[in-house]
Design a protein around this motif. Sequence first.
Motif, short mmCIF file in Angstrom:
data_model
loop_
_atom_site.label_atom_id
_atom_site.label_comp_id
_atom_site.label_asym_id
_atom_site.label_seq_id
_atom_site.Cartn_x
_atom_site.Cartn_y
_atom_site.Cartn_z
N THR A 264 0.81 -1.21 -0.08
CA THR A 264 -0.01 -0.06 -0.16
C THR A 264 0.72 1.30 0.01
O THR A 264 0.33 2.23 -0.58
N GLU A 265 2.08 1.25 0.31
CA GLU A 265 2.94 2.34 0.51
C GLU A 265 3.48 2.59 -0.80
O GLU A 265 3.66 3.79 -1.17
N ALA A 266 3.46 1.55 -1.72
CA ALA A 266 3.93 1.89 -3.02
C ALA A 266 2.91 1.72 -4.11
O ALA A 266 3.33 1.97 -5.24
N SER A 267 1.82 1.92 -3.80
CA SER A 267 0.45 1.88 -4.66
C SER A 267 -0.26 3.15 -4.38
O SER A 267 -0.42 3.76 -3.28
N SER B 255 -1.99 2.85 -10.05
CA SER B 255 -0.69 2.33 -9.87
C SER B 255 -0.46 1.13 -8.76
O SER B 255 -0.42 1.75 -7.69
N VAL B 256 -0.24 0.14 -8.98
CA VAL B 256 -0.24 -0.82 -7.89
C VAL B 256 1.16 -1.80 -7.89
O VAL B 256 1.31 -2.17 -9.20
N LYS B 257 1.71 -1.96 -6.84
CA LYS B 257 2.84 -2.97 -6.70
C LYS B 257 2.43 -3.97 -5.41
O LYS B 257 1.89 -3.42 -4.67
N ALA B 258 2.81 -5.21 -5.90
CA ALA B 258 2.33 -6.21 -5.08
C ALA B 258 3.52 -7.36 -5.11
O ALA B 258 4.13 -7.43 -5.89
N LEU C 225 -4.88 3.01 -1.30
CA LEU C 225 -5.49 1.48 -1.08
C LEU C 225 -5.36 0.98 0.50
O LEU C 225 -4.26 1.36 0.91
N ALA C 226 -6.05 0.21 0.86
CA ALA C 226 -6.08 -0.10 2.41
C ALA C 226 -5.44 -1.12 2.53
O ALA C 226 -4.60 -1.61 3.47
N ASN C 227 -5.81 -2.21 1.53
CA ASN C 227 -5.18 -3.40 1.21
C ASN C 227 -5.69 -4.02 -0.24
O ASN C 227 -6.33 -3.46 -0.91
#
Length: 217
Positions: free
Chosen positions: A50-53, A212-215, A72-74
Amino acid sequence: MKKRIVTSCVIVSLSIALFSCKDKAKEAETKEAETPTVVEVSSETYTVNTEASTIEWRGFKPTGEHNGTINLANGSFEMTDENIAGGNFTVDMNSIVDLDIPADDEKNAKLVGHLKSADFFDVEKFPTATFEITGIEDKEGKTMLSGNLTLKEKTNNITFPINVSQENDTLSLSSETFTIDRSKWDVRYGSKSFFDNLGDKFINDDIEITVSVKATK
């Protein structure tokens, strides 16, 4: 001379209109909610960082525009054979931030407070929004992601283009900029879809969104 001036004004007006249409992001295909994809037991789970999204937003009205972010929360992706098989995400509606007005300007807090109020997203009553993947396909050379977006307890299925990359145990997903029509989620304030006496005091229904999402696995 008068005729020449009028002609010039018409040409300028048409040019502005053409450029405005050209620059406008395409609205996400929107339809009724669909059944989420069934994920295979053998899938691998990637948890959203969430810190990088982030989700970037931009809203418009005749006198200008505002832009900002929301967090995003999660969330998580389900991957099968290095392909996205499913996923769901929770958006923290209390995290709305405006970026075009200085943070220490009282107008910033006033705007954000208004967006969080019952006039718009009513975050006290609806603190989160959700997105659940229902499908992904290649179409006309682009990867299209579909999912059920629930906002203020209204659910519609939206489809928009994305780019996906994977490096080691990190998955990156970024969308092209697209728009959603807020009236389809019952966000009514200043909307011509609900009020016909607004004159030039209306606010556009279209909201531009860039995701923009990173996982990580």
